[in-house]
Design an enzyme around this catalytic site. Structure first.
Site, mmCIF file in Angstrom:
data_model
loop_
_atom_site.group_PDB
_atom_site.id
_atom_site.type_symbol
_atom_site.label_atom_id
_atom_site.label_comp_id
_atom_site.label_asym_id
_atom_site.label_seq_id
_atom_site.Cartn_x
_atom_site.Cartn_y
_atom_site.Cartn_z
ATOM 1 N N SER A 263 36.274 33.656 37.267
ATOM 2 C CA SER A 263 35.418 34.336 38.223
ATOM 3 C C SER A 263 34.456 33.361 38.871
ATOM 4 C CB SER A 263 34.658 35.485 37.554
ATOM 5 O OG SER A 263 33.476 34.994 36.975
ATOM 6 N N LYS A 264 34.213 33.632 40.130
ATOM 7 C CA LYS A 264 33.323 32.782 40.897
ATOM 8 C C LYS A 264 31.926 32.845 40.292
ATOM 9 C CE LYS A 264 31.341 32.865 45.500
ATOM 10 N NZ LYS A 264 31.154 31.506 45.978
ATOM 11 N N ARG A 265 31.603 34.055 39.817
ATOM 12 C CA ARG A 265 30.267 34.235 39.256
ATOM 13 C C ARG A 265 30.024 33.344 38.040
ATOM 14 N NH1 ARG A 265 28.976 39.364 37.080
ATOM 15 N NH2 ARG A 265 31.062 39.947 37.746
ATOM 16 N N GLY A 267 31.233 30.500 37.755
ATOM 17 C CA GLY A 267 31.330 29.099 38.171
ATOM 18 C C GLY A 267 32.746 28.551 38.174
#
Ligand code: GLU
Length: 494
Positions: A263-265, A267
Site C-alpha cells: 500500500s502506498k500509505r 510507503g
C-alpha cells in the site's frame, strides 16, 4: 405503453464481437501501484496473446477522488511499459467515449430499463452516504422495494429525489464462475440491494463497470480479487439484462509481507517510485509478470522474458490463486540481469544521467565510466556514489595502502608509487593497453606480484578501497595529469 428500445438496440449493434477484448480500467488516483500495473499487464497479455483488442477505460465516476494530472500518470506508464491500447480516450474507437464521466446519460437509461424489467426499483428513503457505504441497510425494511411501479413513477414525476437500487432475488443462491477461483456460490440473502444510480443521476462504480464492460464487448474482466465479493451482484446484473457474462479473472493481491497488501500509505513503492529508485521498466515488467503468474511446460524454469515473449506464452491458467509477495531483492536481481544484458550504448544512455549527478568534469569520458559500471551495478541509482571519486579525490587515510592479499603495507606502497610515477610520466600514449603493459613491466622489473603494484596505484588514484574497475581503467579515465597528481598526493600521504 411498451418502452422504446431503439436506443438500446443501437448500443447493442455497436458492440464489436468475435474477438477477445480486454480492458484496463483504472481510476485516476495519481499513481500506478504495483498491483495495478500487474492488472494492466495481464489484461494486455491476454489480449495480445489471443490476437484481441486491448482497451483503456478511465473510471472516474467517483468525482470526489479525482486527482489533478492523474490520467497523465496512466498514459505515461502504459506508454513507457509498451502496454499499447487499441481503443481508449486518446485514440477513440467504435464504442467511445472511454471515460466514464462522459457516459453518464447511458447509465441512467440502463438503470431505468432495469426498473422497467423489475430487476431494480426506485428508492426514496433518506439514507446518509455513510449508512450506504457501511452496507448496514436492511433490504426487508425498505418500504420502496414493494412499491408498485405506478406508485413509484408517480413520485418520481412529482419530483421526489430517488436512487435506483438493484433488486436482489429474495431467496436462493447465485453462482458465478471465475477463471482463477472456480465456481463461487453465495446466498442471495447475503447480498444488499446496492444502489445503481445515485440521487445526482450518476451511476455507482459497480453499475457503470458492468454497463461499460458489456457495451464495450469485454470478453475477459481482469481485476483484483478485492472485487470478488461484488462479483455475484455483477453476475445478477448481467442476467437481469439478459447479457452474456464475461470471463472473470480475479487476481490475488500483491502483498508486502505475509499479512499485508502493498500500500502506498505504508510507503510501498509505485511504478514511478521504482523507476526513481533506479529500476528499469523492462525489469519491473518482467518481475511483475511473475508476481502471481508462472510459465508452464517447457518454459517453467525460465525467468527472463521480454514483453513480446510474455505475450506469446501467457495463459490465464498460469495465474495463481495465492497472493504474491513483492520482494524488492528479487526485483533487484532482475534489474541486474537486465542491466548486464543491455548493449553498451543502451547502458551508457541509461547510466549517463546518473553518472552526471556526481561527475561534471567534461574531460571524464562517461562511456568509459559506464563500461566499468555495467557489470557492477544492480540499480542505476547506485551509480552517482560509485563514481563520485572520478570527479574529486576523496579524503582518505593511509592505512588503505595496507592490504594483506596484495602483500602491501605503507612502506611497500611508497616504493611502488615512487617507481610508478616516473614510469607513467614517460608513457607515449595514455591508453588502457599502454598503462597496462607499463605497470606489468614495472612489476616484473621490481620483482613483485602485479597486485603489489596495482593495489597502491588504485588506492592513490581513487582514494577509496572499493571501486568499479581496476587501477588501469581508473588511471586511463582520469587522464594522465590528474592520475599523476593523485599518485603524488598518495606519496605525500605516505
Ligand atoms: N477502476 C477499478 C480500479 O481502479 C478497476 C476495477 C475493474 O477493473 O473492474 O480498481
Amino acid at each position: 405503453m411498451a418502452m422504446d428500445m431503439s436506443y438500446f438496440d443501437e448500443m447493442e449493434a455497436k458492440i464489436p464481437r468475435g474477438k477477445i477484448r480486454t480492458r484496463f480500467a483504472p481510476s485516476p488516483t495519481g499513481y500506478m501501484h504495483v498491483g495495478n500495473l500487474r492488472t494492466a499487464l495481464y489484461t494486455w497479455l491476454i489480449a495480445r496473446h489471443g490476437g484481441g483488442t486491448f482497451i483503456l477505460r478511465i473510471e472516474d465516476t467517483d468525482q470526489g477522488r479525482l486527482v489533478e494530472g492523474a490520467t497523465d500518470v496512466i498514459y505515461r506508464t502504459m506508454a513507457e511499459c509498451g502496454l499499447t491500447h487499441d481503443e481508449g480516450p486518446d485514440v477513440g474507437g467504435p464504442v467511445a467515449p472511454y471515460i466514464q464521466s462522459e457516459r453518464r446519460d447511458t447509465y441512467g437509461k440502463y438503470a431505468h430499463l432495469l426498473v422497467e424489467r423489475g430487476h431494480a426499483y426506485y428508492c426514496f428513503c433518506e439514507k446518509t452516504e455513510s449508512e450506504e457505504d457501511a452496507g448496514d441497510f436492511n433490504r426487508a425494511a425498505d418500504p420502496c422495494r414493494s412499491l408498485s411501479l405506478e406508485e413509484a413513477r408517480a413520485r418520481v414525476e412529482a419530483g421526489e429525489p430517488y436512487v435506483i437500487r438493484q433488486r436482489i432475488p429474495e431467496g436462493g443462491t447465485t453462482t458465478f464462475h471465475d477463471a482463477i477461483f472456480g465456481d463461487i456460490t453465495v446466498e442471495n440473502s447475503a447480498l444488499d440491494d446496492q444502489v445503481l444510480l445515485k440521487r445526482d443521476g450518476l451511476p455507482t462504480y459497480n453499475f457503470a463497470n458492468v454497463i461499460d464492460d458489456h457495451l464495450m464487448g469485454i470478453t475477459h474482466v481482469v481485476r483484483g480479487s478485492e472485487y470478488l465479493s461484488s462479483a455475484p451482484k455483477y453476475d445478477l446484473l448481467y442476467h437481469a439484462f439478459g447479457w452474456e457474462v464475461p470471463t472473470y479473472v480475479h487476481c490475488s493481491p500483491v502483498m508486502r509481507d505475509q499479512h499485508n497488501k502493498m500500500s502506498k500509505r505504508h510507503g510501498d513503492p509505485s511504478y514511478e517510485d521504482l523507476k526513481a529508485q533506479g529500476y528499469l521498466t523492462e525489469a519491473i515488467l518482467n518481475y511483475v509478470a511473475l508476481l502471481g503468474w508462472s510459465p508452464r511446460g517447457e518454459q517453467a524454469e525460465r525467468e527472463v522474458f521480454s514483453l513480446a515473449e510474455l505475450a506469446e506464452i501467457f495463459d490465464i491458467a498460469g495465474i495463481s490463486k495465492s497472493p504474491a509477495i513483492f520482494d524488492i531483492e528479487k526485483l533487484t536481481h532482475f534489474n541486474a540481469l537486465y542491466l548486464r544484458a543491455m548493449s553498451p550504448e543502451a547502458f551508457h544512455a541509461a547510466a549517463e544521467p546518473y553518472i552526471r549527478r556526481t561527475v561534471n568534469n567534461p574531460a571524464l569520458d562517461t562511456r568509459a565510466i559506464a563500461a566499468l559500471l555495467q557489470a557492477r551495478c544492480e540499480r542505476l541509482t547506485e551509480i552517482p556514489e560509485k563514481v563520485a571519486f572520478f570527479e574529486t579525490l576523496p579524503h582518505y587515510e593511509k592505512d588503505l595502502f595496507t592490504n594483506k592479499k596484495s602483500k602491501t603495507n605503507e612502506e611497500v606502497s611508497k616504493r611502488m608509487l615512487e617507481s610508478a610515477v616516473p614510469a607513467l610520466e614517460e608513457l607515449a600514449d595514455w591508453t588502457q593497453e599502454s598503462i597496462h603493459s607499463c605497470l606489468m613491466d614495472l612489476a616484473a622489473k621490481l620483482e613483485v606480484k602485479n597486485a603489489t603494484l596495482m593495489w597502491p596505484v588504485r588506492i592513490a588514484a581513487a582514494g577509496q578501497a572499493v571501486t568499479p574497475g581496476g587501477a588501469v581503467e581508473i588511471c586511463q579515465i582520469l587522464g594522465r595529469d590528474e592520475c599523476l597528481r593523485r599518485l603524488k598526493v598518495g606519496l605525500e600521504l605516505l
